[in-house]
Design a protein around this motif. Structure first.
Motif, PDB file in Angstrom:
ATOM      1  N   ARG A   1      65.103  22.356  43.878  1.00 11.85           N
ATOM      2  CA  ARG A   1      64.400  21.592  42.499  1.00 11.85           C
ATOM      3  C   ARG A   1      64.850  21.625  41.189  1.00 11.85           C
ATOM      4  O   ARG A   1      65.419  20.660  40.278  1.00 11.85           O
ATOM      5  N   GLU A   2      65.532  23.264  40.978  1.00 10.20           N
ATOM      6  CA  GLU A   2      65.975  23.911  39.829  1.00 10.20           C
ATOM      7  C   GLU A   2      67.728  22.228  39.549  1.00 10.20           C
ATOM      8  O   GLU A   2      68.448  22.021  38.341  1.00 10.20           O
TER       9      GLU A   2
ATOM     10  N   VAL B   1      66.511  18.211  38.548  1.00 13.38           N
ATOM     11  CA  VAL B   1      66.625  19.024  37.527  1.00 13.38           C
ATOM     12  C   VAL B   1      67.447  19.119  36.422  1.00 13.38           C
ATOM     13  O   VAL B   1      68.243  17.951  35.914  1.00 13.38           O
ATOM     14  N   ARG B   2      68.548  19.985  36.682  1.00 12.24           N
ATOM     15  CA  ARG B   2      70.021  19.377  36.291  1.00 12.24           C
ATOM     16  C   ARG B   2      71.116  18.516  36.251  1.00 12.24           C
ATOM     17  O   ARG B   2      71.679  18.782  35.699  1.00 12.24           O
TER      18      ARG B   2
ATOM     19  N   ALA C   1      56.978  19.883  40.471  1.00 14.47           N
ATOM     20  CA  ALA C   1      57.102  20.410  40.131  1.00 14.47           C
ATOM     21  C   ALA C   1      58.366  20.517  39.484  1.00 14.47           C
ATOM     22  O   ALA C   1      59.217  20.559  38.504  1.00 14.47           O
ATOM     23  N   VAL C   2      59.501  18.936  40.018  1.00 10.72           N
ATOM     24  CA  VAL C   2      60.858  19.207  39.593  1.00 10.72           C
ATOM     25  C   VAL C   2      60.393  17.741  37.785  1.00 10.72           C
ATOM     26  O   VAL C   2      60.536  18.338  37.698  1.00 10.72           O
TER      27      VAL C   2
ATOM     28  N   GLN D   1      57.807  17.983  35.757  1.00  9.83           N
ATOM     29  CA  GLN D   1      57.097  18.878  35.435  1.00  9.83           C
ATOM     30  C   GLN D   1      58.347  20.186  34.854  1.00  9.83           C
ATOM     31  O   GLN D   1      58.476  20.480  33.265  1.00  9.83           O
ATOM     32  N   THR D   2      59.109  19.993  35.273  1.00  9.87           N
ATOM     33  CA  THR D   2      60.057  21.280  34.800  1.00  9.87           C
ATOM     34  C   THR D   2      61.327  20.190  33.526  1.00  9.87           C
ATOM     35  O   THR D   2      61.531  20.124  32.468  1.00  9.87           O
TER      36      THR D   2
ATOM     37  N   SER E   1      59.386  19.113  30.921  1.00 15.15           N
ATOM     38  CA  SER E   1      59.139  20.407  29.550  1.00 15.15           C
ATOM     39  C   SER E   1      60.686  20.512  29.051  1.00 15.15           C
ATOM     40  O   SER E   1      60.895  21.307  28.199  1.00 15.15           O
ATOM     41  N   ARG E   2      61.496  20.152  29.728  1.00 22.12           N
ATOM     42  CA  ARG E   2      62.690  20.106  28.605  1.00 22.12           C
ATOM     43  C   ARG E   2      63.696  18.946  27.951  1.00 22.12           C
ATOM     44  O   ARG E   2      65.084  19.428  27.451  1.00 22.12           O
TER      45      ARG E   2
END
Ligand code: SF4
Length: 408
Positions: free
Chosen positions: A183-184, A187-188, A221-222, A224-225, A228-229
């Protein structure tokens, strides 16, 4: 404590940078845009024009087409021209993988005809040669003044990025942690690519991000993260949602939760159609998600009860279906003649238990007689009982009343 005011509706939309995709604005507080994608071979100009026009007629405000080889890239300006000729001005988005840099360089008319390029950082990466390919696409977008969607995808995630994150986490054997790392990485991957595009010179108001996943909890989850960034405009969609009700339910659950959180500036519902099935169903589902959640209105809503042992005959189901069909069929004409008609609420109810109450909440509603009730169907207009219909022509008479309501 008090019950929250239902009229408050969903959370305020998250503030994002507005991006122009042709004449359509995505983000920056604009209404959530509905988009879809063709499944024709783009080199088949006739078939693609037909499908793009059908999707646009169904309400798709952007349409994405695959640009996978020279023949497809060469067809794009011809498709644009043909659409313009029939008065279809829906902006086209080109979907590029692997060789997008080459196709855009070799086909400048394609680069010009598209309003947005969709690229996948998983197959146009950042190391050495791959960075050159990414830069070439971004530079083309800058030259032609186009938007770019940077679309990370769980199924084609940047391998190097994922490996490096796994290394940092000691290649955790724990599947829960491994999932969190993936997931991280999603996002990255999206954020890193967007920052790199800005470094190359693409302005933020030309960048839209997506990070598509096929599992509902991962998607939530992905996004929302991601949200937020950053304040990049966001394209929302569950990928590989599947066929039939499974795809519709999964998309509605995932998109509904994120939209309720104010996340998502444009949405696509990716449904697998039946072979030869109608592609525009995905547009209808996207519109219905937005409308039932109170974000936008597209067509008048028909509220109908499910029917039960109290419904006396099939008249009730037939009337609900007829009215829904009549509205859909009449909308193209109504929309031009009666602006705001899409806000109309109609109720078709099966008996006295909930019929009058629900009908009073609608602009116009009818309560058909249930078992043991007097064979009469009261009609409510603007919350008041207006008249009662009886006999064999209730359906036709109620349709006429809906018509009169709209005209007046
Ligand atoms: Fe049954 Fe009447 Fe309720 Fe419809 S309104 S579901 S017919 S009880």
């Amino acid at each position: 404590s008090t019950i929250p005011d239902g009229r408050a509706g969903p959370s305020p939309r998250r503030q994002t940078v507005a991006v122009k995709v042709g004449h359509v604005t995505v983000g920056g507080g604009a209404p959530v845009v509905v988009q879809s994608m063709t499944n024709t071979d783009t080199a088949d100009i006739d078939g693609t024009v037909r499908q793009v026009a059908a999707l646009a007629r169904a309400g798709s405000e952007l349409v994405r087409i695959t640009v996978d080889r020279d023949e497809a890239a060469a067809a794009v300006p011809k498709i644009r021209e043909r659409l313009d000729r029939i008065g279809c001005d829906v902006p086209l988005v080109g979907d590029f993988h692997y060789i997008g840099h080459k196709l855009l360089a070799d086909h400048p008319a394609c680069a010009e005809a598209l309003a947005k390029y969709r690229i996948n950082p998983g197959n146009v990466g950042f190391k050495d040669k791959k960075d050159k390919q990414f830069s070439a696409i971004v530079e083309t977008a800058i030259r032609y003044g186009k938007a770019v969607r940077i679309g990370a995808n769980w199924g084609s995630l940047d391998g190097e990025l994922l490996t490096s994150l796994m290394d940092q986490n000691a290649r955790s054997p724990n599947p829960v942690e491994a999932r969190a790392v993936t997931r991280e990485a999603m996002v990255r991957s999206a954020l890193y690519s967007a920052e790199r595009a800005e470094e190359i010179g693409l302005s933020k108001d030309r960048i839209i991000l997506s990070a598509k996943v096929s599992a509902v909890q991962d998607l939530i989850a992905v996004y929302q993260t991601l949200a937020s960034r950053t304040d990049y405009a966001i394209h929302l969609g569950l990928t590989e949602a599947g066929m039939g009700s499974k795809g519709i339910v999964a998309s509605s659950a995932a998109l509904g939760i994120l939209l309720q959180d104010g996340i998502g500036d444009t949405i696509r519902v990716s449904l697998t159609p039946e072979p030869g099935g109608d592609r525009s169903v995905e547009v209808k589902v996207a519109q219905e998600i937005l409308q039932t959640m109170g974000f936008r209105t597209f067509v008048p809503l028909v509220a109908a009860c499910p029917g039960c042992g109290r419904t006396t005959s099939t008249t009730f189901q037939e009337l609900a279906r007829d009215i829904q069909g009549y509205i859909v069929q009449s909308m193209p004409e109504w929309k031009t003649r009666f602006p705001g008609v899409e806000n109309l609420n109609v109720a078709v109810m099966g008996c006295i238990v909930n019929g009058p109450g629900e009908s009073k909440h609608a602009d116009i509603g009818i309560s058909l007689p249930g078992t043991g009730e007097t064979p009469a169907a009261p009609v409510f207009i603007d919350g008041q009982k207006a008249l009662t219909l009886r006999g064999a022509n209730i359906a036709a008479e109620f349709k006429q009343l809906v018509d009169d309501y709209i005209v007046n």
